[in-house]
Design a protein around this motif. Structure first.
Motif, PDB file in Angstrom:
ATOM      1  N   VAL A   1       3.507   5.538   4.259  1.00 36.10           N
ATOM      2  CA  VAL A   1       2.558   6.516   4.406  1.00 36.10           C
ATOM      3  C   VAL A   1       1.441   6.429   3.342  1.00 36.10           C
ATOM      4  N   ALA A   2       2.996   7.304   2.401  1.00 35.92           N
ATOM      5  CA  ALA A   2       2.334   8.109   1.122  1.00 35.92           C
ATOM      6  C   ALA A   2       2.283   7.060   0.202  1.00 35.92           C
ATOM      7  N   ARG A   3       2.968   6.195   0.287  1.00 40.65           N
ATOM      8  CA  ARG A   3       2.336   5.057  -0.813  1.00 40.65           C
ATOM      9  C   ARG A   3       0.952   4.783  -0.695  1.00 40.65           C
ATOM     10  N   PHE A   4       1.127   4.965   0.623  1.00 39.16           N
ATOM     11  CA  PHE A   4      -0.665   4.210   0.812  1.00 39.16           C
ATOM     12  C   PHE A   4      -1.439   5.097   0.170  1.00 39.16           C
ATOM     13  N   GLY A   5      -1.314   6.292   0.595  1.00 43.67           N
ATOM     14  CA  GLY A   5      -1.999   7.285   0.105  1.00 43.67           C
ATOM     15  C   GLY A   5      -2.007   6.824  -1.215  1.00 43.67           C
ATOM     16  N   TRP A   6      -1.201   7.954  -0.955  1.00 43.33           N
ATOM     17  CA  TRP A   6      -1.528   8.466  -2.729  1.00 43.33           C
ATOM     18  C   TRP A   6      -1.835   7.198  -4.092  1.00 43.33           C
ATOM     19  N   GLN A   7      -1.978   5.596  -3.526  1.00 41.59           N
ATOM     20  CA  GLN A   7      -3.374   4.488  -4.328  1.00 41.59           C
ATOM     21  C   GLN A   7      -4.013   4.353  -3.807  1.00 41.59           C
ATOM     22  N   ALA A   8      -4.596   4.904  -2.076  1.00 45.07           N
ATOM     23  CA  ALA A   8      -6.108   4.988  -1.828  1.00 45.07           C
ATOM     24  C   ALA A   8      -6.518   5.921  -2.579  1.00 45.07           C
ATOM     25  N   MET A   9      -6.090   7.462  -3.421  1.00 44.59           N
ATOM     26  CA  MET A   9      -6.312   8.573  -4.211  1.00 44.59           C
ATOM     27  C   MET A   9      -6.250   8.098  -5.227  1.00 44.59           C
ATOM     28  N   MET A  10      -5.847   6.939  -6.016  1.00 42.76           N
ATOM     29  CA  MET A  10      -5.779   6.689  -7.611  1.00 42.76           C
ATOM     30  C   MET A  10      -7.194   6.309  -7.451  1.00 42.76           C
ATOM     31  N   LYS A  11      -7.650   4.603  -6.048  1.00 44.67           N
ATOM     32  CA  LYS A  11      -8.573   4.339  -6.158  1.00 44.67           C
ATOM     33  C   LYS A  11      -9.766   4.545  -5.878  1.00 44.67           C
ATOM     34  N   GLY A  12     -10.010   6.316  -5.012  1.00 45.09           N
ATOM     35  CA  GLY A  12     -10.959   6.927  -4.984  1.00 45.09           C
ATOM     36  C   GLY A  12     -11.617   7.110  -3.667  1.00 45.09           C
ATOM     37  N   LYS A  13     -11.028   6.400  -2.873  1.00 50.32           N
ATOM     38  CA  LYS A  13     -11.527   5.900  -1.479  1.00 50.32           C
ATOM     39  C   LYS A  13     -11.958   7.090  -0.637  1.00 50.32           C
ATOM     40  N   PRO A  14     -12.645   6.787   0.112  1.00 52.08           N
ATOM     41  CA  PRO A  14     -13.214   8.261   0.305  1.00 52.08           C
ATOM     42  C   PRO A  14     -12.394   8.860   1.969  1.00 52.08           C
ATOM     43  N   VAL A  15     -12.189   7.836   2.980  1.00 53.03           N
ATOM     44  CA  VAL A  15     -11.325   7.808   3.440  1.00 53.03           C
ATOM     45  C   VAL A  15     -10.016   5.963   3.557  1.00 53.03           C
ATOM     46  N   ALA A  16      -9.263   6.821   4.393  1.00 53.79           N
ATOM     47  CA  ALA A  16      -8.066   6.284   4.006  1.00 53.79           C
ATOM     48  C   ALA A  16      -7.282   6.117   5.467  1.00 53.79           C
ATOM     49  N   VAL A  17      -7.182   5.107   6.270  1.00 52.19           N
ATOM     50  CA  VAL A  17      -6.741   4.490   7.609  1.00 52.19           C
ATOM     51  C   VAL A  17      -5.776   3.903   6.966  1.00 52.19           C
ATOM     52  N   GLU A  18      -4.407   4.472   7.079  1.00 54.63           N
ATOM     53  CA  GLU A  18      -2.910   3.950   7.209  1.00 54.63           C
ATOM     54  C   GLU A  18      -2.378   2.619   8.552  1.00 54.63           C
ATOM     55  N   GLY A  19      -2.048   1.381   8.520  1.00 53.55           N
ATOM     56  CA  GLY A  19      -2.074   0.689   9.258  1.00 53.55           C
ATOM     57  C   GLY A  19      -3.084   0.185   9.664  1.00 53.55           C
ATOM     58  N   ARG A  20      -2.393  -1.779   9.661  1.00 59.01           N
ATOM     59  CA  ARG A  20      -3.929  -2.456  10.641  1.00 59.01           C
ATOM     60  C   ARG A  20      -4.266  -1.576  11.906  1.00 59.01           C
ATOM     61  N   LEU A  21      -3.083  -1.844  13.058  1.00 60.83           N
ATOM     62  CA  LEU A  21      -3.714  -0.847  14.575  1.00 60.83           C
ATOM     63  C   LEU A  21      -4.821   0.211  14.378  1.00 60.83           C
ATOM     64  N   ASN A  22      -3.671   1.016  13.080  1.00 57.62           N
ATOM     65  CA  ASN A  22      -4.666   2.577  13.578  1.00 57.62           C
ATOM     66  C   ASN A  22      -6.248   2.187  12.973  1.00 57.62           C
ATOM     67  N   ARG A  23      -6.411   1.194  12.304  1.00 54.32           N
ATOM     68  CA  ARG A  23      -7.795   1.395  11.758  1.00 54.32           C
ATOM     69  C   ARG A  23      -8.885   0.507  12.950  1.00 54.32           C
ATOM     70  N   ILE A  24      -8.031   0.083  13.848  1.00 62.03           N
ATOM     71  CA  ILE A  24      -9.184  -0.942  14.852  1.00 62.03           C
ATOM     72  C   ILE A  24      -9.058   0.263  15.872  1.00 62.03           C
ATOM     73  N   GLY A  25      -8.062   0.437  16.009  1.00 57.50           N
ATOM     74  CA  GLY A  25      -8.256   1.830  17.420  1.00 57.50           C
ATOM     75  C   GLY A  25      -8.802   3.441  16.363  1.00 57.50           C
ATOM     76  N   ALA A  26      -9.361   3.480  15.588  1.00 54.41           N
ATOM     77  CA  ALA A  26     -10.433   4.449  14.801  1.00 54.41           C
ATOM     78  C   ALA A  26     -11.675   4.533  14.919  1.00 54.41           C
ATOM     79  N   LEU A  27     -11.650   2.970  14.629  1.00 57.25           N
ATOM     80  CA  LEU A  27     -12.693   2.197  14.876  1.00 57.25           C
ATOM     81  C   LEU A  27     -13.572   2.300  16.010  1.00 57.25           C
ATOM     82  N   ALA A  28     -12.378   1.674  17.634  1.00 56.05           N
ATOM     83  CA  ALA A  28     -12.785   1.502  18.370  1.00 56.05           C
ATOM     84  C   ALA A  28     -13.500   2.953  18.860  1.00 56.05           C
ATOM     85  N   ALA A  29     -11.669   3.719  19.038  1.00 56.23           N
ATOM     86  CA  ALA A  29     -12.717   5.352  19.164  1.00 56.23           C
ATOM     87  C   ALA A  29     -14.169   5.634  18.613  1.00 56.23           C
TER      88      ALA A  29
END
Length: 270
Positions: free
Chosen positions: A222-250
């Protein structure tokens, strides 16, 4: 980037400010910062735990972390920390707002003082530091801010209600600030992990073998995913495929349905 040698003057080296660094994601972010060539300035309330993390970082990377014990739920302590560090070390290359905590259970049964501290630490403190440090980064022409939010930000969270609300606030303000800083060289990323294998669950009142921990993701990943997303300048980074699906569904499902499902899932975590 290579990690700094222990002989490098930490006052002249690029640095990263990491809150909630005494354990869990914060400790891992601190080590990643050192691996990336930044001097980690690590902050939490418990100085003894911070010194243990600093020793682990030195052993793993050869980098000397800087320990700053502070009560980040106190506004004046936060402002003093930011101003002192900016004066002593200049503008950081990275700010990671990771400090925070939760409390599982009915809101009506909890002490209001717990929620007041939670709102201050989880929501107000990241905003205070993002603004104070963000202004310095903008003036310097660059920098990266990582605010650790949660998938709890995407829906109401019965039985974890105030925690979810603080993360919704942090997600919203992070996205707004990211847009305001667009083109400035400063990026803001809201990291939204699901349950993560740290001491969050037990600190929030759960048993060590609760469903929260059984469903939790690996903290290092999780930490490495977040660090990489920060370095790429992504405004929002949801970790994990199921979490991304859940966030969209919500965000797409009717609110009444979302809060009922959230309640059924979260009550089982207790």
């Amino acid at each position: 980037m290579k990690a700094q040698s222990s002989n490098t003057d930490p006052h002249s080296a690029p640095w990263a400010l990491i809150t909630g660094a005494s354990s869990g994601l914060g400790a891992i972010f601190s080590r990643i910062a050192a691996e990336s060539g930044l001097v980690p300035v690590i902050v939490a309330r418990r100085e003894d735990a911070l010194r243990s993390v600093a020793e682990q970082i030195r052993t793993a990377t050869g980098c000397e972390a800087i320990v700053r014990a502070a009560d980040l739920s106190d506004p004046q302590s936060v402002y003093r920390l930011a101003d002192d560090l900016l004066s002593e070390r200049g503008t950081p290359a990275v700010l990671v707002n990771n400090a925070g905590f939760g409390a599982f259970g009915s809101m009506l049964e909890e002490d209001e003082a717990v929620f007041e501290r939670m709102i201050s630490l989880n929501a107000a403190t990241p905003l205070r530091l993002s603004l104070r440090i963000g202004r310095a980064m903008r003036a310097a022409g660059g920098g990266r801010i990582l605010n650790v939010a949660s998938t709890a930000a995407f829906q109401p969270c019965p039985y974890l209600g105030v925690y979810g609300a603080t993360k919704a606030f942090l997600l919203s303000v992070s996205e707004a600030l990211a847009q305001e800083l667009d083109g400035s060289g400063v990026t803001v990323t809201a990291l939204c992990p699901g349950p993560t294998r740290t001491n969050f669950g037990t600190a929030a009142g759960l048993q060590a073998d609760s469903p929260f921990d059984r469903y939790a993701a690996d903290a290092e990943a999780v930490a490495r995913f977040g660090w990489q997303a920060m370095m790429k300048g992504k405004p929002v980074a949801v970790e994990g495929r199921l979490n991304r699906i859940g966030a969209l569904a919500a965000q797409l499902a009717p609110r009444a349905f979302v809060r009922r499902i959230a309640a059924k899932l979260l009550v089982r975590m207790q």
